[in-house]
Design a protein around this motif. Structure first.
Motif, PDB file in Angstrom:
ATOM      1  N   GLY A  22     -19.328 -31.033 -10.130  1.00  0.00           N
ATOM      2  CA  GLY A  22     -18.533 -30.155  -9.281  1.00  0.00           C
ATOM      3  C   GLY A  22     -17.056 -30.465  -9.304  1.00  0.00           C
ATOM      4  N   ALA A  23     -16.677 -31.652  -9.790  1.00  0.00           N
ATOM      5  CA  ALA A  23     -15.267 -32.034  -9.873  1.00  0.00           C
ATOM      6  C   ALA A  23     -14.719 -31.671 -11.249  1.00  0.00           C
ATOM      7  CB  ALA A  23     -15.104 -33.514  -9.614  1.00  0.00           C
ATOM      8  N   THR A  24     -13.489 -31.184 -11.267  1.00  0.00           N
ATOM      9  CA  THR A  24     -12.887 -30.785 -12.538  1.00  0.00           C
ATOM     10  C   THR A  24     -11.711 -31.662 -12.944  1.00  0.00           C
ATOM     11  OG1 THR A  24     -11.465 -29.179 -11.389  1.00  0.00           O
ATOM     12  CG2 THR A  24     -13.595 -28.387 -12.215  1.00  0.00           C
ATOM     13  N   GLY A  25     -11.259 -32.534 -12.052  1.00  0.00           N
ATOM     14  CA  GLY A  25     -10.148 -33.413 -12.399  1.00  0.00           C
ATOM     15  C   GLY A  25      -9.730 -34.267 -11.223  1.00  0.00           C
ATOM     16  N   VAL A  26      -8.899 -35.274 -11.513  1.00  0.00           N
ATOM     17  CA  VAL A  26      -8.380 -36.166 -10.471  1.00  0.00           C
ATOM     18  C   VAL A  26      -6.878 -35.920 -10.355  1.00  0.00           C
ATOM     19  CG1 VAL A  26      -8.082 -38.559  -9.716  1.00  0.00           C
ATOM     20  CG2 VAL A  26     -10.137 -37.889 -11.006  1.00  0.00           C
ATOM     21  N   GLN A  27      -6.443 -35.460  -9.202  1.00  0.00           N
ATOM     22  CA  GLN A  27      -5.019 -35.199  -8.995  1.00  0.00           C
ATOM     23  C   GLN A  27      -4.246 -36.481  -8.718  1.00  0.00           C
ATOM     24  OE1 GLN A  27      -4.325 -32.113  -6.086  1.00  0.00           O
ATOM     25  NE2 GLN A  27      -5.969 -30.815  -6.873  1.00  0.00           N
ATOM     26  N   SER A  28      -4.794 -37.320  -7.844  1.00  0.00           N
ATOM     27  CA  SER A  28      -4.100 -38.574  -7.519  1.00  0.00           C
ATOM     28  C   SER A  28      -5.031 -39.532  -6.798  1.00  0.00           C
ATOM     29  CB  SER A  28      -2.875 -38.306  -6.632  1.00  0.00           C
ATOM     30  OG  SER A  28      -3.274 -37.788  -5.365  1.00  0.00           O
ATOM     31  N   ILE A  29      -4.695 -40.822  -6.908  1.00  0.00           N
ATOM     32  CA  ILE A  29      -5.357 -41.868  -6.123  1.00  0.00           C
ATOM     33  C   ILE A  29      -4.247 -42.695  -5.492  1.00  0.00           C
ATOM     34  CG2 ILE A  29      -6.839 -43.901  -6.156  1.00  0.00           C
ATOM     35  CD1 ILE A  29      -8.289 -42.747  -8.535  1.00  0.00           C
ATOM     36  N   THR A  30      -4.252 -42.767  -4.164  1.00  0.00           N
ATOM     37  CA  THR A  30      -3.204 -43.487  -3.442  1.00  0.00           C
ATOM     38  C   THR A  30      -3.811 -44.597  -2.597  1.00  0.00           C
ATOM     39  OG1 THR A  30      -1.893 -41.443  -3.303  1.00  0.00           O
ATOM     40  CG2 THR A  30      -1.277 -43.254  -1.838  1.00  0.00           C
ATOM     41  N   VAL A  31      -3.322 -45.805  -2.779  1.00  0.00           N
ATOM     42  CA  VAL A  31      -3.756 -46.932  -1.951  1.00  0.00           C
ATOM     43  C   VAL A  31      -2.875 -46.956  -0.710  1.00  0.00           C
ATOM     44  CG1 VAL A  31      -4.065 -49.427  -1.828  1.00  0.00           C
ATOM     45  CG2 VAL A  31      -4.535 -48.205  -3.969  1.00  0.00           C
ATOM     46  N   ASN A  32      -3.500 -46.814   0.454  1.00  0.00           N
ATOM     47  CA  ASN A  32      -2.769 -46.730   1.729  1.00  0.00           C
ATOM     48  C   ASN A  32      -2.689 -48.079   2.439  1.00  0.00           C
ATOM     49  OD1 ASN A  32      -4.896 -43.961   1.973  1.00  0.00           O
ATOM     50  ND2 ASN A  32      -2.721 -43.724   1.493  1.00  0.00           N
ATOM     51  N   ASN A  33      -1.840 -48.109   3.466  1.00  0.00           N
ATOM     52  CA  ASN A  33      -1.757 -49.222   4.421  1.00  0.00           C
ATOM     53  C   ASN A  33      -1.338 -50.550   3.800  1.00  0.00           C
ATOM     54  OD1 ASN A  33      -2.617 -47.404   6.385  1.00  0.00           O
ATOM     55  ND2 ASN A  33      -4.763 -47.980   6.167  1.00  0.00           N
ATOM     56  N   LEU A  34      -0.613 -50.508   2.704  1.00  0.00           N
ATOM     57  CA  LEU A  34      -0.065 -51.739   2.144  1.00  0.00           C
ATOM     58  C   LEU A  34       1.062 -52.252   3.056  1.00  0.00           C
ATOM     59  CD1 LEU A  34       0.078 -50.509  -1.543  1.00  0.00           C
ATOM     60  CD2 LEU A  34      -1.335 -52.407  -0.711  1.00  0.00           C
ATOM     61  N   PRO A  35       1.328 -53.575   3.077  1.00  0.00           N
ATOM     62  CA  PRO A  35       0.675 -54.590   2.233  1.00  0.00           C
ATOM     63  C   PRO A  35      -0.637 -55.086   2.813  1.00  0.00           C
ATOM     64  CG  PRO A  35       2.401 -55.600   3.549  1.00  0.00           C
ATOM     65  CD  PRO A  35       2.456 -54.129   3.845  1.00  0.00           C
ATOM     66  N   PHE A  36      -1.507 -55.563   1.906  1.00  0.00           N
ATOM     67  CA  PHE A  36      -2.735 -56.234   2.288  1.00  0.00           C
ATOM     68  C   PHE A  36      -2.522 -57.746   2.213  1.00  0.00           C
ATOM     69  CE2 PHE A  36      -4.880 -52.419   0.085  1.00  0.00           C
ATOM     70  CZ  PHE A  36      -4.805 -51.650   1.245  1.00  0.00           C
ATOM     71  N   ASN A  37      -3.423 -58.484   2.838  1.00  0.00           N
ATOM     72  CA  ASN A  37      -3.408 -59.948   2.746  1.00  0.00           C
ATOM     73  C   ASN A  37      -4.387 -60.403   1.668  1.00  0.00           C
ATOM     74  OD1 ASN A  37      -1.640 -60.183   5.015  1.00  0.00           O
ATOM     75  ND2 ASN A  37      -3.395 -59.849   6.359  1.00  0.00           N
ATOM     76  N   ALA A  38      -4.033 -61.446   0.947  1.00  0.00           N
ATOM     77  CA  ALA A  38      -4.925 -62.004  -0.072  1.00  0.00           C
ATOM     78  C   ALA A  38      -4.938 -63.515   0.055  1.00  0.00           C
ATOM     79  CB  ALA A  38      -4.482 -61.591  -1.474  1.00  0.00           C
ATOM     80  N   ALA A  39      -6.118 -64.098  -0.115  1.00  0.00           N
ATOM     81  CA  ALA A  39      -6.281 -65.553  -0.070  1.00  0.00           C
ATOM     82  C   ALA A  39      -6.966 -66.007  -1.358  1.00  0.00           C
ATOM     83  CB  ALA A  39      -7.111 -65.963   1.141  1.00  0.00           C
ATOM     84  N   VAL A  40      -6.366 -66.983  -2.023  1.00  0.00           N
ATOM     85  CA  VAL A  40      -6.899 -67.494  -3.290  1.00  0.00           C
ATOM     86  C   VAL A  40      -7.326 -68.935  -3.081  1.00  0.00           C
ATOM     87  CG1 VAL A  40      -6.481 -67.773  -5.756  1.00  0.00           C
ATOM     88  CG2 VAL A  40      -5.166 -66.087  -4.469  1.00  0.00           C
ATOM     89  N   SER A  41      -8.619 -69.214  -3.274  1.00  0.00           N
ATOM     90  CA  SER A  41      -9.127 -70.561  -3.023  1.00  0.00           C
ATOM     91  C   SER A  41      -9.281 -71.345  -4.310  1.00  0.00           C
ATOM     92  CB  SER A  41     -10.477 -70.496  -2.306  1.00  0.00           C
ATOM     93  OG  SER A  41     -11.476 -70.054  -3.197  1.00  0.00           O
ATOM     94  N   SER A  42      -9.200 -72.665  -4.168  1.00  0.00           N
ATOM     95  CA  SER A  42      -9.413 -73.540  -5.317  1.00  0.00           C
ATOM     96  C   SER A  42     -10.820 -73.399  -5.873  1.00  0.00           C
ATOM     97  CB  SER A  42      -9.164 -75.002  -4.919  1.00  0.00           C
ATOM     98  OG  SER A  42      -7.804 -75.198  -4.602  1.00  0.00           O
ATOM     99  N   GLY A  43     -11.742 -72.894  -5.064  1.00  0.00           N
ATOM    100  CA  GLY A  43     -13.109 -72.706  -5.522  1.00  0.00           C
ATOM    101  C   GLY A  43     -13.261 -71.566  -6.505  1.00  0.00           C
ATOM    102  N   GLY A  44     -12.203 -70.791  -6.717  1.00  0.00           N
ATOM    103  CA  GLY A  44     -12.248 -69.749  -7.729  1.00  0.00           C
ATOM    104  C   GLY A  44     -12.584 -68.380  -7.205  1.00  0.00           C
ATOM    105  N   SER A  45     -12.056 -68.019  -6.025  1.00  0.00           N
ATOM    106  CA  SER A  45     -12.272 -66.669  -5.521  1.00  0.00           C
ATOM    107  C   SER A  45     -11.005 -66.169  -4.854  1.00  0.00           C
ATOM    108  CB  SER A  45     -13.441 -66.621  -4.526  1.00  0.00           C
ATOM    109  OG  SER A  45     -13.110 -67.329  -3.346  1.00  0.00           O
ATOM    110  N   LEU A  46     -10.843 -64.848  -4.857  1.00  0.00           N
ATOM    111  CA  LEU A  46      -9.724 -64.205  -4.177  1.00  0.00           C
ATOM    112  C   LEU A  46     -10.307 -63.174  -3.219  1.00  0.00           C
ATOM    113  CD1 LEU A  46      -6.355 -62.908  -5.457  1.00  0.00           C
ATOM    114  CD2 LEU A  46      -7.914 -61.295  -4.364  1.00  0.00           C
TER     115      LEU A  46
END
Length: 221
Positions: free
Chosen positions: A111-135
């Motif tokens: 039913g979809a014929t195309g993608v007009q846009s994708i927008t990431v909202n509510n930036l900035p996000f928080n990110a945490a990077v651990s020594s255990g190897g995950s974000l």
């Protein structure tokens, strides 16, 4: 003091010096959680800008089912983040995700014929990077993790809004990449033509510290 007592005292003093030296060396070798150029290399400085595009030969996907082949495929995607804390390893470094873009997208949703846009909202996000190897990415002050899709359909344009509680990615020092696999977004609003869920997968890399000369690759320790 006799010779045996003097020898024992000297031995104890040498042992103490060696212990302190070994401890200092171990601390120095540990380095920070995020380094540039190599594991244990120069530290990523607070305020440095980190960025990455899709790894060569890969695409970002938003599937309607976990691991499924139906959904949206994007050939272009990138993110930018700013380092906000980078303690000694082992530990957890933090970042502020200031930009995340997806474009050059196609869809095979019925039913979809195309993608007009994708927008990431509510930036900035928080990110945490651990020594255990995950974000882990979590919502920031602007609101929940949210993405708005505008999709062309046989009935017109559908605006679909999706939200996620958090996102998890896996860093890999072998190619300085960051991989998201089947991260769940749930429909928050939109007509019935919008799928109920979206599962986001993408591999970004190499992640680079663009604030440093030569934009060296970033390692997680």
């Amino acid at each position: 003091m006799d010779k045996r007592a003097l020898s024992a005292a000297l031995g104890a003093a040498v042992a103490a010096v060696l212990a302190v030296t070994a401890s200092a060396s171990a601390t120095a070798a540990a380095g920070e959680v995020l380094t540039t150029g190599s594991s244990g290399g120069p530290a990523v400085a607070v305020g440095d800008v980190l960025s990455a595009s899709l790894a060569t030969g890969t695409q970002a996907r938003i599937a309607t089912t976990s691991g499924g082949s139906t959904g949206i495929t994007c050939n272009t995607s990138a993110f930018t983040a700013t380092a906000t804390a980078n303690p000694a390893a082992p530990g957890t470094a933090t970042e502020s995700v200031t930009a995340h873009t997806l474009s050059n997208c196609t869809t095979n949703i019925i039913g979809a014929t195309g993608v007009q846009s994708i927008t990431v909202n509510n930036l900035p996000f928080n990110a945490a990077v651990s020594s255990g190897g995950s974000l882990t990415v979590t919502a920031g002050a602007a609101g929940p993790i949210q993405t708005t899709l505008k999709v062309s359909t046989i009935l017109g344009t559908s605006t679909c809004v999706y939200r996620a509680g958090s996102l998890t990615a896996t860093p890999n020092n072998a190619d300085n990449s960051l991989t998201f696999s089947n991260q769940l977004f749930t429909k928050y609003s939109g007509p019935g033509t919008c799928p109920g869920s979206g599962y986001f997968s993408a591999k970004y890399g190499p992640v680079l510290d663009t604030s440093q000369a030569g934009s060296p690759a970033v390692f997680v320790n």
